[in-house]
Design a protein around this motif. Structure first.
Motif, mmCIF file in Angstrom:
data_model
loop_
_atom_site.group_PDB
_atom_site.id
_atom_site.type_symbol
_atom_site.label_atom_id
_atom_site.label_comp_id
_atom_site.label_asym_id
_atom_site.label_seq_id
_atom_site.Cartn_x
_atom_site.Cartn_y
_atom_site.Cartn_z
ATOM 1 N N ILE A 81 194.711 102.314 117.495
ATOM 2 C CA ILE A 81 194.766 103.762 117.227
ATOM 3 C C ILE A 81 193.502 104.191 116.504
ATOM 4 N N PHE A 82 193.101 103.421 115.509
ATOM 5 C CA PHE A 82 191.892 103.724 114.731
ATOM 6 C C PHE A 82 190.678 103.829 115.656
ATOM 7 N N ARG A 83 190.578 102.847 116.555
ATOM 8 C CA ARG A 83 189.472 102.776 117.496
ATOM 9 C C ARG A 83 189.434 104.022 118.377
ATOM 10 N N ARG A 84 190.582 104.395 118.914
ATOM 11 C CA ARG A 84 190.635 105.552 119.819
ATOM 12 C C ARG A 84 190.246 106.844 119.131
ATOM 13 N N ASN A 105 189.284 109.955 133.948
ATOM 14 C CA ASN A 105 188.556 108.980 133.137
ATOM 15 C C ASN A 105 188.214 109.562 131.769
ATOM 16 N N MET A 106 187.770 110.825 131.783
ATOM 17 C CA MET A 106 187.331 111.436 130.522
ATOM 18 C C MET A 106 188.469 111.701 129.549
ATOM 19 N N THR A 107 189.637 112.033 130.070
ATOM 20 C CA THR A 107 190.747 112.419 129.180
ATOM 21 C C THR A 107 191.648 111.239 128.828
ATOM 22 N N LEU A 108 191.318 110.070 129.352
ATOM 23 C CA LEU A 108 192.144 108.885 129.093
ATOM 24 C C LEU A 108 192.442 108.655 127.600
ATOM 25 N N PRO A 109 191.431 108.770 126.728
ATOM 26 C CA PRO A 109 191.726 108.546 125.296
ATOM 27 C C PRO A 109 192.741 109.552 124.730
ATOM 28 N N GLY A 153 181.393 111.489 128.076
ATOM 29 C CA GLY A 153 182.503 112.428 127.902
ATOM 30 C C GLY A 153 183.740 111.730 127.368
ATOM 31 N N ARG A 154 184.048 110.570 127.929
ATOM 32 C CA ARG A 154 185.206 109.800 127.477
ATOM 33 C C ARG A 154 185.025 109.370 126.023
ATOM 34 N N ALA A 155 183.789 108.996 125.672
ATOM 35 C CA ALA A 155 183.538 108.556 124.293
ATOM 36 C C ALA A 155 183.612 109.715 123.299
#
Ligand code: ADP
Ligand code: ADP
Length: 227
Positions: A81-84, A105-109, A153-155
């Motif tokens: 969770i912290f990582r995300r 792909n971009m909204t996965l997190p 974008g994902r990051a």
């Protein structure tokens, strides 16, 4: 203000005769909003260190403190969770999921975090990345530069405090490289995001606030470029 503190970090791979000390007792700290370039020869431990800073690879010993949290003191669920929420990771070969389109792909997190996708914000981000007309495309229908924009974008979608990039321009031509670095610098300045980037390109490293050189798993140089 300090955002990250690394204390006596070591990473040993393998056992016995094939043992490799990839990271050898490294300590340093990073200020909030700082742009740090990591340079050094192949095999000097750059990727290993970045993965440890990002919470994806456990050190053999030592600590990584982020916002005063000892991240490897967290259990796996809490670390995930912290990582995300706090870390955005960008790789040389994008690491996109081939069966998901650009938007997915971009909204996965966000989805992994059970957060709603705000269409307006998503469209703004797609615009900024120059991907407005590519939302429904699959990764293999995009150029390398576009794929790297999707991975940026994902990051960035969770507005992480720290962005870690492992040779993000390593596979791109010079025009695309320039644009990718500009995007990362923009996010670094605009959101006061901390950016730590591995690069082989001296032109890119010189745009950072600080340059750390690794050699045989140790810091051989730590230079301030822009105070
Ligand atoms: P760099 O990113 O600077 O090229 P790496 O962090 O990839 O360096 O590697 C540092 C050292 O650790 C190298 O000697 C490499 O061979 C070794 N290494 C990296 N990953 C592994 C692994 N998964 N297993 C064993 N050795 C590894
Ligand atoms: P600020 O309000 O600080 O300007 P935003 O909240 O607009 O920042 O978000 C920054 C970027 O992150 C935007 O470009 C946006 O696209 C993206 N973003 C943040 N949260 C979401 C979300 N829930 N859904 C889609 N995109 C998001």
């Amino acid at each position: 203000m300090e955002i990250m503190r690394v204390e006596n970090l070591s990473k040993v791979y393998g056992k016995g005769d094939t043992q490799v000390k990839a990271i050898d007792n490294i300590s340093f700290s990073v200020k909030k909003g700082e742009f740090v370039a990591i340079i050094g020869p192949s095999g000097s431990g750059k990727s290993t260190m970045l993965h440890i800073l990002g919470g994806v690879d456990r050190p053999t010993s030592g600590k990584v403190m982020i916002d005063n949290t000892d991240i490897y003191g967290l259990n796996e669920t809490k670390l995930a969770i912290f990582r995300r929420r706090q870390i955005g990771l960008i790789y040389q070969f994008y690491n996109l999921i081939p069966i998901l389109n650009v938007e997915e792909n971009m909204t996965l997190p966000l989805l992994l975090d059970n957060r709603r996708v705000d269409k307006k914000k998503l469209n703004d981000l797609l615009d900024t990345l120059g991907l407005a007309k590519r939302q429904q495309h699959l990764p293999n229908e995009l150029s390398g530069g576009q794929q790297q924009r999707v991975s940026i974008g994902r990051a960035l979608i969770n507005q992480p405090a720290i962005v870690l990039a492992d040779e993000p321009t390593g596979n791109l031509d010079s025009q695309n490289s320039k644009e990718i670095v500009e995007l990362l610098k923009l996010s670094n300045k605009y959101f006061n995001q901390t950016l730590i980037m591995i690069t082989h390109d001296p032109q890119i490293a010189l745009q950072a606030d600080r340059m750390i050189t690794l050699q045989d798993g140790r810091i051989s140089k730590d230079e301030v470029i822009r105070p």
